[in-house]
Design a protein around this motif. Structure first.
Motif, mmCIF file in Angstrom:
data_model
loop_
_atom_site.group_PDB
_atom_site.id
_atom_site.type_symbol
_atom_site.label_atom_id
_atom_site.label_comp_id
_atom_site.label_asym_id
_atom_site.label_seq_id
_atom_site.Cartn_x
_atom_site.Cartn_y
_atom_site.Cartn_z
ATOM 1 N N CYS A 61 14.836 25.703 -2.939
ATOM 2 C CA CYS A 61 15.688 24.549 -2.711
ATOM 3 C C CYS A 61 16.215 24.675 -1.288
ATOM 4 N N ALA A 62 17.187 23.875 -0.908
ATOM 5 C CA ALA A 62 17.752 23.972 0.446
ATOM 6 C C ALA A 62 19.179 23.460 0.437
ATOM 7 N N ARG A 72 19.191 25.266 5.428
ATOM 8 C CA ARG A 72 18.886 26.665 5.147
ATOM 9 C C ARG A 72 18.145 26.719 3.812
ATOM 10 N N LEU A 73 17.058 27.465 3.776
ATOM 11 C CA LEU A 73 16.278 27.587 2.545
ATOM 12 C C LEU A 73 17.045 28.412 1.518
ATOM 13 N N ILE A 74 17.086 27.921 0.282
ATOM 14 C CA ILE A 74 17.786 28.584 -0.815
ATOM 15 C C ILE A 74 16.771 28.910 -1.912
ATOM 16 N N ASP A 97 5.022 27.381 -3.086
ATOM 17 C CA ASP A 97 5.018 26.710 -1.777
ATOM 18 C C ASP A 97 5.555 25.289 -1.874
ATOM 19 N N THR A 98 6.552 25.086 -2.748
ATOM 20 C CA THR A 98 7.132 23.759 -2.940
ATOM 21 C C THR A 98 8.658 23.814 -2.856
ATOM 22 N N LEU A 99 9.230 22.881 -2.111
ATOM 23 C CA LEU A 99 10.683 22.709 -2.066
ATOM 24 C C LEU A 99 11.055 21.584 -3.029
#
Length: 534
Positions: free
Chosen positions: A27-28, A36-38, A123-125
């Motif tokens: 997530c982000a 920021r990537l979470i 590889d997915t947000l």
């Protein structure tokens, strides 16, 4: 069986057990205008009473997600997993806020409980708020999150349908938008169930300006004011208009964005980021393609004007980034609010520091202000006993501090429009015609400042640059010297006159600053003159 084989078997069984019971989804979260990537990690263990733990500095909205997720899963034909569930939002020391974590947590729960099996999660947000019936609701800050996901090498992005066009603007990542949780589950199970979303960025810019009704051709009279506004637009100069009510100050200011150069793609992305993290991007709109025009009321607070709050958010000066901030009735604004604008106007950015974080928001704007010449609204008239006295006018104008006025390049006196001008049927120049001259002048400045970071137009030159670039011949230098001496112009007016005269020369495609350019620039420093009140 040897002891080594027993230990190996136990470790293999344990590892497979943990693989089944642990799931991770990306997530982000936004920090300022960046993201920021979470990592959303879910661990499920059997035995004992069912419990649900959410850790990783979640705010109230994130903490309440479990009830929304429970209802959404059940109304989508799925089940909330039983057992001891621990959800961790990593990195754990970064505060998490907003409802964008609903969907990634739900997907992670489905994966950890075996209700979906997929290899796409690596590889997915995934972003989205869940309604109780499983529908996906839009979230804030999708554009900077899409940029971050692409930069981190992720291939796919899952978002609510309303956020789809905004995310699809970013090249280098495949965006899939959905209306309901069931559609997300179908896509995770079957790669070909939904097609990626594509948008035409060129078409968005082509549609820019369609349906606009404001045009400079509608402004009757005020040719000197329109000329000054053209100069301001050509050089990116801040401007203040002084005139009585009804003289057309607001009317002219609202038409200024239409004569500024069109937004570039980079500028459009910068501007859209700010509107996105503020949650003010219109639903379904992918990109801000018009230069912003913000006009806050004079009762605006310091925080609302420059940004801040316990959770820092952009203020009006950042919402106007790459556009125009219009402050009508400037002396009516709180002095403290105007003073906090000084640093953002100088640096082109706002820095906000709090105990948990420090963020920076861009604020490269054109400041346009307007004001009456006196508390009564009109110019000083010795023959009018009911009018304002010079001392009253001076007290009124002194509400604007010298350092604030120092950041305004053009001072324009706006007179009332005569009846003949108002009743005239002839139209003036259109905004498109004026914009063409402005664009040509800006092109010259782009070439002039190529390779100089942070300088894009004449108004952004520092003192050293203006002295080097704005060279004067003997005639022009003598004219400026005489103006400084005889008109009582302040020292701060010197550099402003140089910059404005350079812009006037650019509008005439002149390499040299001539005496007529200096003469016109001097006219735009009325508030610096001693005794200008009469």
């Amino acid at each position: 069986m040897s002891r080594y084989r027993v230990l190996l078997r136990k470790r293999t069984v344990k590892d497979s057990y943990q693989e089944f019971m642990l799931s991770r989804v990306y997530c982000a979260s936004t920090i300022g205008v960046d993201a920021r990537l979470i990592e959303v990690e879910v661990n499920r263990s059997g035995g004992g009473m069912p419990k649900y733990f959410l850790v990783g500095l979640p705010d109230r909205a994130v903490s309440e997600s479990s009830d929304r997720i429970d209802a959404a899963l059940k109304n989508s034909g799925a089940e909330f997993p039983d057992g001891r569930i621990t959800v961790n939002l990593a990195p754990a020391d970064l505060p998490k806020e907003g409802s964008a974590f609903d969907l990634p947590i739900a997907v992670t729960l489905l994966n950890v409980s075996g209700q979906i099996k997929t290899d796409k999660l690596e590889d997915t947000l995934i972003l989205g708020e869940l309604a109780l019936d499983g529908k996906l609701r839009a979230v804030k800050g999708v554009l900077p999150m899409a940029v971050q996901a692409r930069d981190k090498g992720l291939k796919n992005m899952v978002v609510p349908s309303e956020n789809g066009p905004e995310a699809a603007v970013v090249e280098g990542i495949d965006v899939y938008s959905f209306e309901h949780l069931t559609e997300v589950m179908e896509w995770l199970r079957d790669e070909d169930s939904h097609e990626r979303l594509d948008v035409d960025v060129k078409e968005m810019f082509r549609q820019n300006g369609e349906g606009k009704v404001l045009d400079f051709s509608d402004v009757r009279g005020q040719e000197n004011v329109k000329r000054a506004i053209e100069v301001a637009a050509a050089g990116g100069h801040n401007v203040i208009m002084v005139g009585p009510p009804g003289s057309g100050k607001t009317m002219i200011a609202r038409r200024l964005p239409d004569i500024l150069p069109p937004l570039t793609l980079d500028e459009a992305l910068e501007t859209t980021k700010i509107h996105s993290v503020s949650g003010l991007l219109p639903g379904g709109k992918a990109l801000v393609t018009d230069r912003p025009f913000r006009s806050p009321h004079h009762t605006v607070s310091d925080v609302a004007l420059v940004g801040g709050g316990s959770i820092p958010m952009p203020g009006e000066i950042s919402m106007a980034h790459n556009g125009v901030l219009f402050l009508d009735e400037l002396p009516e604004f709180k002095r403290s609010a105007l003073e906090v604008m000084r640093q953002p106007l100088e640096d082109g950015s706002v820095s906000i520091s709090r105990a948990r974080m420090s963020v920076s928001y861009p604020s490269r704007i054109m400041l346009v202000a307007s004001m009456n010449p006196s508390p009564t609204g009109d110019w000083y008239d010795p023959a009018d006993p009911g009018g304002a006295s010079p001392s009253q006018m001076q007290r009124y104008l002194s509400k604007i501090s010298g350092p604030m006025l120092d950041r305004i390049d053009l001072h324009i006196e706006v007179q009332k429009v005569s009846y003949d001008e108002l009743s005239s049927k002839s139209k003036g120049e259109s905004s498109a015609t004026i914009r063409q001259r402005v664009v040509e002048a800006r092109d010259l400045q782009t070439q002039r400042f190529e390779g100089i970071e942070g300088v894009y137009c004449n108004a952004q030159m520092n003192t050293k640059m203006s002295r080097k670039i704005c060279t004067l011949d003997e005639t022009s230098a003598q004219m400026l010297k005489k103006a400084i001496t005889s008109l009582g112009l302040s020292a701060r007016a010197y550099d402003r006159i140089l910059k404005v005269s350079r812009t006037i020369a650019d509008l005439e495609d002149s390499e040299e600053i001539r005496s007529n350019h200096i003469a016109e620039a001097i006219q735009y420093r009325s508030l610096d003159r001693e005794g200008w009140l009469g």
